[in-house]
Design an enzyme around this catalytic site. Structure first.
Site, mmCIF file in Angstrom:
data_model
loop_
_atom_site.group_PDB
_atom_site.id
_atom_site.type_symbol
_atom_site.label_atom_id
_atom_site.label_comp_id
_atom_site.label_asym_id
_atom_site.label_seq_id
_atom_site.Cartn_x
_atom_site.Cartn_y
_atom_site.Cartn_z
ATOM 1 N N ASP A 103 71.998 39.474 31.053
ATOM 2 C CA ASP A 103 73.180 38.720 31.501
ATOM 3 C C ASP A 103 72.844 37.230 31.448
ATOM 4 O OD1 ASP A 103 73.932 41.315 32.177
ATOM 5 O OD2 ASP A 103 74.797 40.743 34.110
ATOM 6 N N LYS A 121 81.476 38.362 31.344
ATOM 7 C CA LYS A 121 81.277 38.547 32.787
ATOM 8 C C LYS A 121 81.857 37.352 33.529
ATOM 9 C CE LYS A 121 77.345 38.865 36.050
ATOM 10 N NZ LYS A 121 75.875 39.066 36.153
ATOM 11 N N LYS A 132 82.760 42.539 32.798
ATOM 12 C CA LYS A 132 82.053 42.729 34.070
ATOM 13 C C LYS A 132 82.606 41.776 35.119
ATOM 14 C CE LYS A 132 77.406 42.577 36.173
ATOM 15 N NZ LYS A 132 75.948 42.527 35.918
#
Length: 223
Positions: A91, A153, A182
């Site tokens: 991430d 995300k 996400k």
């Protein structure tokens, strides 16, 4: 149909003062509840990889966290080093300052450098939606789709706000039905998790995974 919340959850502990004992507890909870992944800072990846060995829970590492403002080469190196240490998902945080300065090509090159070092390892790109306009959210989602990134995300959980339903909907509408979205930051209970899933999230980043799967109210603070 009953939602299997556990399969959505990246069980997360990113606090700068997180101890190894807390990280080990995080892993134990993830194995007990069958969460999708455990998400930590890269320095704890070796510990998490050891703790999760033999389980179905994946090891996720954040990169360039939480500011995203470091050198591109440093982000790319950190991603590769985390993967070498056992990370199975990455991430990364975009360079928000570059985006707001109109340096779009540099933002895209930053993402591409990390993605190239990830190879087959899924990459999630953190936008920090609380700092962006809708136009900027769409812009980053489109470049991530072009770069074949696995997920977009919402948030680090370290800025002025976390995941919002309207941002998740916008991200889903932009990337289409296949790419991952996400929702992270301030998702601390089952109702909020369900709202994000209905908005289009396919993964939830939270430190309140146990509360979500058990239907309890989590602490007001946390990721």
């Amino acid at each position: 149909m009953t939602t299997n919340y556990a399969h959505y959850i990246d069980h997360t502990l990113l606090a700068m003062d997180a101890t190894e004992a807390q990280i080990i507890k995080l892993c134990e909870e993830a194995k007990q509840h069958h969460f999708y992944a455990v998400c930590v800072n890269s320095g704890y990846v070796p510990v998490v990889a050891q703790q999760l060995a033999g389980s179905s829970v994946k090891v996720c590492s954040v990169i360039g966290f939480p500011l995203g403002a470091g050198l591109t080469a440093a982000k790319a190196f950190e991603a590769q080093a985390a993967i070498n240490a056992g990370a199975q998902e990455i991430d990364m945080v975009i360079n928000v300052g570059w985006l707001k300065s109109g340096k779009i090509a540099d933002v895209k090159a930053d993402i591409k450098a990390v993605r190239d070092n990830c190879a087959a390892t899924p990459l999630k790109v953190i936008l920090e939606t609380c700092l962006l306009s809708d136009e900027q959210i769409v812009q980053v989602c489109e470049m991530c789709r072009e770069l074949d990134v696995a997920f977009v995300k919402t948030s680090t959980g370290f800025s002025t706000g976390g995941a919002k339903e309207e941002h998740v909907k916008l991200m889903r509408a932009t990337v289409g039905p296949v790419m991952g979205v996400k929702a992270s930051g301030a998702v601390r209970d089952r109702a909020t998790a369900e709202t994000m899933i209905q908005a289009g999230a396919t993964r939830i980043g939270t430190s309140s995974g146990v509360a979500i799967v058990s239907g309890q109210q989590a602490a007001a603070s946390g990721y």
